[in-house]
Design a protein around this motif. Structure first.
Motif, PDB file in Angstrom:
ATOM      1  N   GLU A 123     109.687 -43.592  57.201  1.00 38.08           N
ATOM      2  CA  GLU A 123     110.224 -42.879  58.365  1.00 38.08           C
ATOM      3  C   GLU A 123     109.539 -41.539  58.593  1.00 38.08           C
ATOM      4  O   GLU A 123     109.357 -41.111  59.741  1.00 38.08           O
ATOM      5  CB  GLU A 123     111.736 -42.669  58.196  1.00 38.08           C
ATOM      6  CG  GLU A 123     112.557 -43.939  58.246  1.00 38.08           C
ATOM      7  CD  GLU A 123     112.699 -44.630  56.907  1.00 38.08           C
ATOM      8  OE1 GLU A 123     113.389 -45.668  56.840  1.00 38.08           O
ATOM      9  OE2 GLU A 123     112.099 -44.126  55.904  1.00 38.08           O
TER      10      GLU A 123
ATOM     11  N   VAL B 230     114.457 -45.339  63.819  1.00 33.80           N
ATOM     12  CA  VAL B 230     114.750 -45.522  62.398  1.00 33.80           C
ATOM     13  C   VAL B 230     116.197 -45.996  62.259  1.00 33.80           C
ATOM     14  O   VAL B 230     116.913 -46.150  63.242  1.00 33.80           O
ATOM     15  CB  VAL B 230     114.524 -44.217  61.604  1.00 33.80           C
ATOM     16  CG1 VAL B 230     113.076 -43.776  61.705  1.00 33.80           C
ATOM     17  CG2 VAL B 230     115.456 -43.106  62.088  1.00 33.80           C
TER      18      VAL B 230
ATOM     19  N   GLY C  39     117.338 -43.549  57.026  1.00 32.90           N
ATOM     20  CA  GLY C  39     116.152 -43.384  57.861  1.00 32.90           C
ATOM     21  C   GLY C  39     116.160 -42.050  58.578  1.00 32.90           C
ATOM     22  O   GLY C  39     115.146 -41.366  58.673  1.00 32.90           O
TER      23      GLY C  39
END
Length: 601
Positions: free
Chosen positions: A86, A107, A112
Motif C-alpha cells: 500500500e 486499499v 491497508g
C-alpha cells in the motif's frame, strides 16, 4: 486554462491539465449511455476517476475492497495497477498526480489504510490531489458493537478515519446509497479545488448494488473558481511595483507553491517583462524553466549553485513566489535574507517588506498584473554575468579507477532532453540532481518538504505510467531502495522502460552527514541480482553493475540504444564517503540546527 476531462487511452496515457479549472468553474462531463445494471456506486466512482484524469489507479486488494475493484476493472477507460504494498501504491498515486494533475489509489480497511497513510501525508505536504479510496466494513456493522478483523479489536471503526483527518482535506464515509453520489462528488471536487488528498471509504457491500441515484449521468458538479479581490489586487500590485521599481538590483525567486497556485506561466511572464535575474528554490526545481535567458540557478543559501546566492543575498529587493522556508530549504535557518527587502507571494496572499499584507490576492493574478507595471531592469543579471565563471568538470577517471559520484552525474547530464524526466530520491541525489541543467521540456520531481526515503520507487512507477511520452531516469540511493524495492516488479508488469541508477555506497549517506552512527550502515545487497530475481524472465529488463567510468559509458550506451525499450537497472558502486560538497555543508548546518540546546525556561 480549461480542464481537460474525458476518456483517455490508458495504455498510452498523455499529459493533460486535469486539476486546473475552466474559466466558469464548471466541470463538463461527457455523456455515456449506461444501462440499469450499471447504475451502481462502483461504476459511478470508476467513471468519475476517468473523467478527472485519474485513468490509472494504484491498488492492493483486500477482502473489503474486492467488489469495488471488480467495478474499477470493468470501466473501459481505467487501468487498475496492482502494487506490491500500500505504501508504494500511495507513492505511485503521488507520482501520477505530479504528471497528470490528479492521482488515485485503492486499499483495504485499516491494515491497508494505515499503511498508505505515510504516502498520503507526503502528498498533502506537496499539495497533490490524490484520491485515497478505502474499501470499508459492511454498512450493517456500524453501530452494532461488533468487533471486526483488520481493526485494533475495538467496536469503534473510526480509528482509520481519525488518522486520515489530519492528512486529507476532506473525508467521506459512504455507508448508504442515497447520498453516495453527493459524497463522492464532493470529495473529488474538494481534492481538485484544494489541491490536497481526500479520503473516501466505501462500504464493502455497496459497490455492486444498482441504485437510481447513479442513473442520472451526466450529473455535472461545479467547482467555484477562486477569484482575487480586485481592490486588494490593485493595491498590492501598486505597492509592489513601487517597491521594486525603486530598487537597483532586484531578483526573482520561484518557490514550490508555484505548482499549487498554477502560476508558472505568470512567473515566466513576470521574468520576461522585468529583466531581473531568476533563481529557483531547491524544492521548486523543474517548476521554473532553466532555459530562460536570465536563469541564474538554485538559491539554497550556503549550498546554492555557483554565484546564485551572492546575487540573491546582495540584492536590494527580492520577490519570492510561493516559497517554503523550512529547516532543510533554509540550510538550518542560515539564509541571509532580510524581511524589509522581500516581497513574499503565496498562492492567495502577498506580503510586502515590513509593510502591509494583502489577502484574497491570487498569485497568478498578482504576478501577471505586476509584469505590466515593472520597469525593465537588467542590473542584477548583468552583475551575475559579470562575476560568473563557468563551472569546471570533475577530474577524469583513470582506467580502472573507482567511479566517483560527480563523474556519474556528468554522464547523466548528457542523457537529458525534453523526452526525459528525472526523479531524485531523498538523500545525496537531492544535491547531485540539483546541479543538473534541465533542457526545455525535461521533467523533474523530488519530495523535499516531507523527505520520506523510499518515495522515489513508487513515484517513478506512477510518474512513468502517467507520462509515457517521457523516459524516466531515477536516481536512488541503496538505503532508500531497500525500503520500497518491491515495486520494480510493477514497473515490469506495466512494461515501463525507466532507467534506474542505484547508487550503492553502503548506507544512509545523508544521515551520516547530519549525525553518524552504526545505525547508518546497512546490509549490502546484490541489487542487480535482486532485480534479476524480480524480473524472473517476465517482461523486458536489463541489469548491470558498474565500478569504473568506462563501464558506466558502456552501460548508458546500451540503456539508451539496444535496451531502450527495457527497464534498465544500473547499479553504481561508489565509495561510502563519496558525497557532494553541498551535502557536507548542508549536513553540518542542519546538524547544528537539530542540536541546539533548549532555551532557558
Amino acid at each position: 486554462m480549461d480542464t481537460k476531462i474525458g476518456s483517455l487511452d490508458t495504455c498510452k496515457s498523455t499529459c493533460t491539465d486535469v486539476g486546473s479549472l475552466p474559466h466558469n468553474g464548471a466541470v463538463s462531463i461527457p455523456s455515456t449511455p449506461i444501462t440499469s445494471a450499471e447504475w451502481t456506486l462502483g461504476s459511478h466512482l470508476a467513471r468519475r476517476l476517468v473523467q478527472i484524469g485519474a485513468t490509472d489507479v494504484f491498488s492492493v486488494p483486500g477482502d473489503f475492497n474486492l467488489t469495488l475493484l471488480d467495478h474499477l476493472i470493468a470501466e473501459p477507460g481505467l487501468t487498475l495497477v496492482g502494487c506490491c504494498n500500500e505504501l508504494n501504491a500511495g507513492y505511485a498515486a503521488d507520482g501520477f498526480a505530479r504528471s497528470r494533475g490528479v492521482g488515485a489509489c485503492v486499499v483495504t480497511f485499516t491494515v491497508g489504510g494505515l499503511s498508505v497513510i505515510n504516502a498520503i501525508a507526503g502528498a498533502y505536504s506537496e499539495n497533490l490531489p490524490v484520491i485515497c479510496i478505502v474499501g470499508g466494513p459492511n454498512s450493517n456493522d456500524y453501530g452494532t458493537s461488533r468487533i471486526l478483523h483488520h481493526t485494533i479489536g475495538l467496536p469503534d471503526f473510526t480509528q482509520e478515519l481519525r488518522c486520515f483527518q489530519t492528512v486529507t482535506c476532506y473525508q467521506a464515509v459512504v455507508n448508504n446509497l442515497e447520498d453516495a453520489h453527493e459524497q463522492i462528488d464532493t470529495a473529488i471536487s474538494t481534492a481538485l479545488k484544494e489541491s490536497k488528498p481526500v479520503y473516501i471509504s466505501v462500504g464493502c457491500n455497496l459497490p455492486a448494488i444498482p441504485h437510481p441515484t447513479f442513473s442520472r449521468e451526466p450529473v455535472p458538479f461545479s467547482i467555484a473558481p477562486r477569484l482575487s479581490n480586485q481592490m486588494g489586487l490593485e493595491a498590492a500590485v501598486t505597492l509592489a511595483a513601487e517597491f521594486l521599481n525603486k530598487a537597483v538590483k532586484p531578483v526573482l525567486v520561484g518557490g514550490p507553491k508555484l505548482r499549487v497556485a498554477k502560476a508558472r506561466d505568470a512567473f515566466v511572464q513576470l521574468a520576461d517583462a522585468s529583466g531581473y535575474p531568476v533563481a529557483v528554490m531547491p524544492s521548486a526545481k523543474g517548476l521554473v524553466p532553466e532555459h530562460h535567458p536570465h536563469f541564474i540557478g538554485t538559491y539554497w543559501g550556503a549550498v546554492s549553485t555557483a554565484f546564485c546566492a551572492e546575487i540573491v543575498e546582495s540584492a536590494d529587493a527580492y520577490l519570492f513566489a510561493g516559497p517554503i522556508f523550512n529547516d532543510y530549504s533554509s540550510v538550518g535557518y542560515s539564509l541571509l535574507l532580510k524581511k524589509e527587502k522581500a516581497i513574499m507571494v503565496q498562492p492567495d496572499r502577498v506580503a510586502i517588506g515590513n509593510g502591509p499584507e494583502f489577502g484574497c490576492v491570487l498569485m497568478k493574478d498578482f504576478l501577471s498584473a505586476l509584469a505590466k507595471k515593472l520597469k525593465h531592469n537588467k542590473t542584477g543579471y548583468e552583475n551575475y554575468h559579470r562575476i560568473y565563471v563557468p563551472e569546471g568538470h570533475p577530474l577524469k577517471c583513470e582506467p580502472n579507477e573507482p567511479l566517483r559520484v560527480n563523474v556519474l552525474f556528468e554522464h547523466i547530464q548528457k542523457m537529458l532532453s525534453g523526452d526525459t524526466a528525472v526523479i531524485a530520491e531523498t538523500g545525496d541525489s537531492w544535491f547531485n540532481c540539483q546541479k543538473l541543467k534541465l533542457p526545455e521540456g525535461c521533467g523533474y520531481e523530488f519530495q523535499m518538504q516531507y523527505g520520506s526515503i523510499g518515495w522515489s520507487v513508487g513515484a517513478t512507477l506512477g510518474y512513468a505510467q502517467a507520462a509515457q511520452n517521457k523516459r524516466v531516469i531515477a536516481c536512488i540511493g541503496d538505503g532508500s531502495f531497500q525500503v520500497t524495492a518491491q515495486d520494480v516488479s510493477t514497473m515490469l508488469r506495466c512494461g515501463q522502460n525507466t532507467i534506474i541508477f542505484l547508487i550503492n555506497n553502503g548506507g544512509y549517506t545523508i544521515e551520516v552527514e547530519i549525525h553518524d552512527g552504526p545505525y547508518n550502515v546497512i546490509k549490502n545487497w546484490n541489487y542487480t541480482g535482486l532485480v534479476d530475481a524480480i524480473h524472473n524472465g517476465e517482461g523486458k529488463c536489463w541489469t548491470t553493475k558498474v565500478r569504473y567510468e568506462e563501464e558506466l559509458i558502456e552501460a548508458i550506451a546500451k540503456a539508451t540504444g539496444e535496451k531502450k525499450d527495457c527497464l534498465c537497472f544500473i547499479e553504481v558502486i561508489v565509495h561510502k564517503d563519496d558525497t557532494s560538497k553541498e551535502l557536507l555543508e548542508w549536513g553540518s548546518r542542519v546538524s547544528a540546527a537539530n542540536s541546539r540546546p533548549p532555551n532557558p525556561q
